[in-house]
Design an enzyme around this catalytic site. Sequence first.
Site, PDB file in Angstrom:
ATOM      1  N   HIS A  38      10.035 -35.347  33.321  1.00 44.49           N
ATOM      2  CA  HIS A  38       9.989 -34.283  34.332  1.00 44.49           C
ATOM      3  C   HIS A  38       9.104 -33.130  33.872  1.00 44.49           C
ATOM      4  O   HIS A  38       8.281 -32.623  34.648  1.00 44.49           O
ATOM      5  CB  HIS A  38      11.401 -33.772  34.608  1.00 44.49           C
ATOM      6  CG  HIS A  38      11.446 -32.577  35.503  1.00 44.49           C
ATOM      7  ND1 HIS A  38      11.434 -32.675  36.880  1.00 44.49           N
ATOM      8  CD2 HIS A  38      11.478 -31.243  35.217  1.00 44.49           C
ATOM      9  CE1 HIS A  38      11.471 -31.467  37.409  1.00 44.49           C
ATOM     10  NE2 HIS A  38      11.493 -30.577  36.416  1.00 44.49           N
ATOM     11  N   GLU A  39       9.251 -32.721  32.619  1.00 43.84           N
ATOM     12  CA  GLU A  39       8.411 -31.633  32.105  1.00 43.84           C
ATOM     13  C   GLU A  39       6.944 -32.048  32.048  1.00 43.84           C
ATOM     14  O   GLU A  39       6.058 -31.229  32.278  1.00 43.84           O
ATOM     15  CB  GLU A  39       8.909 -31.199  30.726  1.00 43.84           C
ATOM     16  CG  GLU A  39      10.345 -30.704  30.702  1.00 43.84           C
ATOM     17  CD  GLU A  39      10.657 -29.667  31.771  1.00 43.84           C
ATOM     18  OE1 GLU A  39       9.743 -28.908  32.159  1.00 43.84           O
ATOM     19  OE2 GLU A  39      11.814 -29.626  32.226  1.00 43.84           O
ATOM     20  N   HIS A  73       5.298 -31.445  35.294  1.00 42.15           N
ATOM     21  CA  HIS A  73       4.745 -30.097  35.470  1.00 42.15           C
ATOM     22  C   HIS A  73       3.372 -29.985  34.808  1.00 42.15           C
ATOM     23  O   HIS A  73       2.470 -29.314  35.331  1.00 42.15           O
ATOM     24  CB  HIS A  73       5.691 -29.066  34.858  1.00 42.15           C
ATOM     25  CG  HIS A  73       6.939 -28.849  35.656  1.00 42.15           C
ATOM     26  ND1 HIS A  73       6.939 -28.598  37.012  1.00 42.15           N
ATOM     27  CD2 HIS A  73       8.254 -28.857  35.278  1.00 42.15           C
ATOM     28  CE1 HIS A  73       8.180 -28.446  37.432  1.00 42.15           C
ATOM     29  NE2 HIS A  73       8.995 -28.614  36.412  1.00 42.15           N
TER      30      HIS A  73
END
Length: 233
Positions: free
Chosen positions: A104-105, A108
């Site tokens: 998920h990071e 980004h």
Amino acid sequence: MYYPMYYMFDPTYVLIIIGVLISLGASAKLRSTYQQYAGVRSRCGMTGEEAARRLLQSQGIYDVTIRRVHGNLTDHYDPRTKTVNLSDSVYGSTSIAAIGVAAHECGHAMQDAQDYGPLRLRSALVPVANFGAQLSWPLIIIGLLLGGSSLISLGILLFSLAVLFQLVTLPVEYNASHRAVTLLDSIGILQGQEVGQTRKVLHAAALTYVAAAAGSILQLLRLLILFGNRRDD
């Protein structure tokens, strides 16, 4: 006659209670889901750090550093320093949950590399939202004590900026999770039911952002109701 104490004991507190209950429910859902899949080891055996590195390299992103940070679920991506920061429970773990959070990071980081509009808007709103969150309540309280409608209006306006930040955050977070799950599946880091399990973890995490936005909106609604009553008085 207007009584400031009315604002301390009024029926609109039910809006705050609803917001708190939503937040508590979302936090409980995240904790239970994360703990469930933190105990499930991935078939690939990669740690969160290894999976993150593999994902970034698969997208041709080599200018992002992966760092370990203290805490539990303190994971975040910092576009200013171009760092994927993974918590102690994620960095060295081989669990489904850890890989999902790390991915998920990385989502980004991919948004940043592709100049994703909502991420740029959220980054631009950070100082404005922080300013609004810090000054809104002091202005509202001073306005209540002094009977100054203009100060209350300014306080509500500043609080609205913090609410706007929460709303802009939602598409950023959901898009990062979508990128993460899709890529984990496509390059084979996770397989079969592991993909669905990771999706559950990230969905639970996203609910905390929804809860935060809902709580802020309810608080703003309460302020507008109270200000409307004061203006009518």
